[in-house]
Design an enzyme around this catalytic site. Structure first.
Site, mmCIF file in Angstrom:
data_model
loop_
_atom_site.group_PDB
_atom_site.id
_atom_site.type_symbol
_atom_site.label_atom_id
_atom_site.label_comp_id
_atom_site.label_asym_id
_atom_site.label_seq_id
_atom_site.Cartn_x
_atom_site.Cartn_y
_atom_site.Cartn_z
ATOM 1 N N HIS A 1 0.859 -1.183 0.000
ATOM 2 C CA HIS A 1 0.000 0.000 0.000
ATOM 3 C C HIS A 1 0.902 1.242 0.000
ATOM 4 C CE1 HIS A 1 -3.320 2.387 2.325
ATOM 5 N NE2 HIS A 1 -3.380 2.612 1.031
ATOM 6 N N SER B 1 -4.022 6.496 6.561
ATOM 7 C CA SER B 1 -4.906 7.584 6.158
ATOM 8 C C SER B 1 -4.638 8.848 6.977
ATOM 9 C CB SER B 1 -6.363 7.145 6.350
ATOM 10 O OG SER B 1 -7.245 8.175 6.014
ATOM 11 N N SER C 1 -2.130 10.890 6.923
ATOM 12 C CA SER C 1 -0.773 11.056 7.439
ATOM 13 C C SER C 1 0.182 11.709 6.453
ATOM 14 C CB SER C 1 -0.204 9.697 7.867
ATOM 15 O OG SER C 1 -0.940 9.137 8.918
#
Length: 626
Positions: free
Chosen positions: A252, A274, A276
């Protein structure tokens, strides 16, 4: 999956001569059996087989509008799609990995395979009656590449196939070329019954099941892209398992080129949970991908590709000041799908944080919207959903790297992991080596929740490699594969940790948004051995004078020693608390490799020894002098 007893020839009247001939051109018996079975179960009125030609793509775009799944907007090529108010994000509680004999995996929602397939077949039976079934062929990664993984998508949603056609490389020709040798992932989706806004209606019967045994994903009664676009995060579960079996990494991660001195370009991947800073970091470089990456060792080098060819991005907060490259893409004509933003009367769109005054009315995913509208619980309904999206080709971005479609991939020199952390980690850190980085940075990744994430704001969420939501294998085995991967590379990438969210005692951020440009510049020079470092108990940090020079060069501003001291202080007690949290989690996973505990224990001991000499919060200058 059980055989239907009917072949494609028996279903020719449903398929139609043209689509039947297109399927017969692919000489793959497994594909034919699969499609015959799906058609028999779902019972569509007709079947459209897409070859990926301009004419076929135009047909899908046109039908998406004619069906009402998308609405054309003012700018040419722009459309908007609305998901149900109850179908606005990944459905964690409705998603499960199917495993035989009711096997379990830590942190992963699983379901007995036989039970799950039985439930799915009940939901799928006859679900496409009166509709056209769409069949599309794709390649994850550049075609005819060592990285390429073929996939077939079956859906009754023109919006879903339109999205797939933007986001992925169409590969009907590859299926023909490979014939019986083609191995492919399979995706079956139905949006189910729709309401008057053409949104999935039966959300209580929403199910997303990933069958690892047969490399098949089932998705029903949902339209939201993360649940319905098979090749995105649903495929990630399948490719992670395949990567484990074959000794590579499916991650990811963004994939970018960073410009260095003298016209040099150095490639990095990066994983961030998410909220960040993942997208903002990706857009600072030469873009290859913003979300996913495949990493393989080829001739001793770690090379990577982006399996995708487009962006399915969060749109909230994108504005011309902070995100000029993305904003430019969203503001010019071209093929682009907005989802769950506000549609204005003049055919324009508005989203939260766009940098414009909020409109007084429009249409959004809840129907007619006006300022002050509330839901049935009295909560304000914003103009656009916090998880509203845009779908667009990579080719729309002016910073697209020329190597984005190179079948050989690009050589990766560095891997960046970043989380949201207000009080513990320094802004920039390099690991001592591959194993140290995998354990103390990647496998120990945490991120604080924000108000936009379900749960209590400020709580730390454990998210190793920013991939926990998508794991389909045991976490301990996954980490062992990571460690082995680096050992097999002749010169593994350096591993870096970044933290853009460190705050002072008054709650003020210690870094500005633009500072990440300097961090990237430092990392680019480090992988080429051009800068020295300061060794601390937790890893290697920049020297003050190097950062001072880079701040002038990159941002044209001064960087004070006071800022350096605050930002790069080693906060011993906080770091030890983190180590203890991480060790407790892994102690409950029997497959965790012993080296993880050894490396964390050694780091803990180094911190305690440093605390004994220098105190609880240690200035980076202490280590630089030593």
């Amino acid at each position: 999956m059980s055989a239907s007893g009917r072949g494609l020839s028996d279903l020719r009247s449903i398929i139609g001569d043209e689509s039947y001939n297109r399927l017969m051109a692919i000489r793959n018996s497994r594909l034919h059996s699969f499609l015959a079975w799906v058609i028999s179960v779902c019972e569509p009125a007709s079947v459209f087989v897409s070859t990926g030609s301009p004419e076929d793509n135009d047909y899908i775009r046109r039908k998406a509008i004619e069906s009402g799944e998308e609405i054309p907007l003012r700018l040419k090529g722009h459309t908007i799609h609305f998901d149900s108010p109850l179908d606005q994000a990944r459905a964690r509680d409705d998603t499960a990995i199917l495993l035989p004999n009711n096997q379990k995996l830590p942190f992963i929602r699983t379901k007995d395979r036989d039970e799950g397939i039985k439930e799915m077949l009940t939901l799928l039976k006859g679900i496409m009656r009166g509709r056209e079934m769409l069949v599309g062929f794709y390649s994850l990664g550049p075609k005819a590449s060592p990285f390429s993984i073929l996939a077939v998508q079956v859906t009754d949603s023109y919006y879903v196939m339109h999205s797939e056609n933007i986001l992925y490389r169409q590969a009907y020709d590859e299926f023909i070329r490979q014939g019986e040798e083609a191995r492919f992932l399979k995706f079956i989706h139905s949006q189910g019954e729709l309401n008057e806004m053409k949104q999935s209606k039966n959300i209580k019967q929403r199910r997303i099941f990933i069958d690892l045994t047969d490399e098949t994903v089932y998705s029903v009664n949902t339209q939201y892209g993360g649940n319905s676009i098979g090749l995105k995060k649903l495929a990630l579960r399948l490719t992670i398992k395949r990567a484990m079996e074959e000794g590579w990494l499916s991650e990811h991660m963004f994939l970018i080129g960073v410009n260095g001195p003298g016209g040099r370009v150095t490639y990095f991947t990066g994983a961030f949970p998410s909220m960040s800073g993942k997208t903002s970091t990706a857009m600072l470089g030469r873009l290859i991908g913003d979300d996913l990456a495949y990493l393989r060792i080829i001739n001793g080098e770690v090379r990577a590709v982006n399996p995708e060819a487009g962006v399915f991005g969060i749109i909230e907060g994108i504005n011309p000041v902070d995100d000029p490259l993305i904003y430019e893409v969203l503001s010019k004509p071209g093929e682009l799908i907005f989802s769950n933003v506000l549609m204005l009367e003049n055919g324009d769109v508005y989203w939260n944080g766009k940098g414009e005054p909020e409109p007084s009315s429009g249409i959004n995913y809840t129907g007619k919207w006006w300022r002050g509208k509330v839901d049935d619980k009295g909560n304000p309904i914003p103009p656009s959903h916090p998880n509203a999206r845009f779908t667009v080709s990579l080719k729309a971005f002016s910073n697209l790297d020329p190597a984005y479609d190179d079948p050989k991939g690009v050589v990766v020199k560095g891997i960046i992991f970043g989380g949201r952390d207000s009080d513990t980690l320094v802004p920039l850190l390099e690991s001592f080596n591959w194993e140290h980085g995998v354990v103390t940075i990647a496998a120990s990744l945490e991120s604080e929740r924000t108000a936009a994430v379900i749960g209590k704001a400020g709580e730390r969420e454990f998210n190793p490699m920013a991939n926990l939501d998508f794991l389909s294998v045991d976490l301990g085995v996954y980490i062992s594969n990571y460690l082995r991967f680096g050992k097999e590379a002749s010169n593994p990438p350096k591993i870096f940790g970044v933290n853009y969210f460190l705050r002072d005692e008054q709650g003020r951020f210690l870094n500005s948004k633009e500072d990440k440009k300097v961090w990237l510049a430092w990392m680019e020079r480090r992988v080429h051995g051009e800068l020295d470092v300061v060794e601390t108990p937790i890893g290697l940090i920049p020297r003050y004078n190097d950062l001072k020079g880079l701040f002038r060069e990159v941002l044209g501003k001064e960087y004070s020693l006071e800022n350096y001291e605050k930002q790069f202080a080693v906060r011993v007690s906080k770091l030890i608390e983190k180590i203890d949290r991480i060790m407790k989690i892994y102690s409950e996973i029997p497959t965790t490799p012993k080296i993880l505990f050894n490396i964390l224990s050694e780091q803990r001991q180094r911190l305690l020894e440093a605390e004994g000499k220098y105190g609880n919060v240690i200035s980076p200058s202490v280590f630089e002098k030593n």
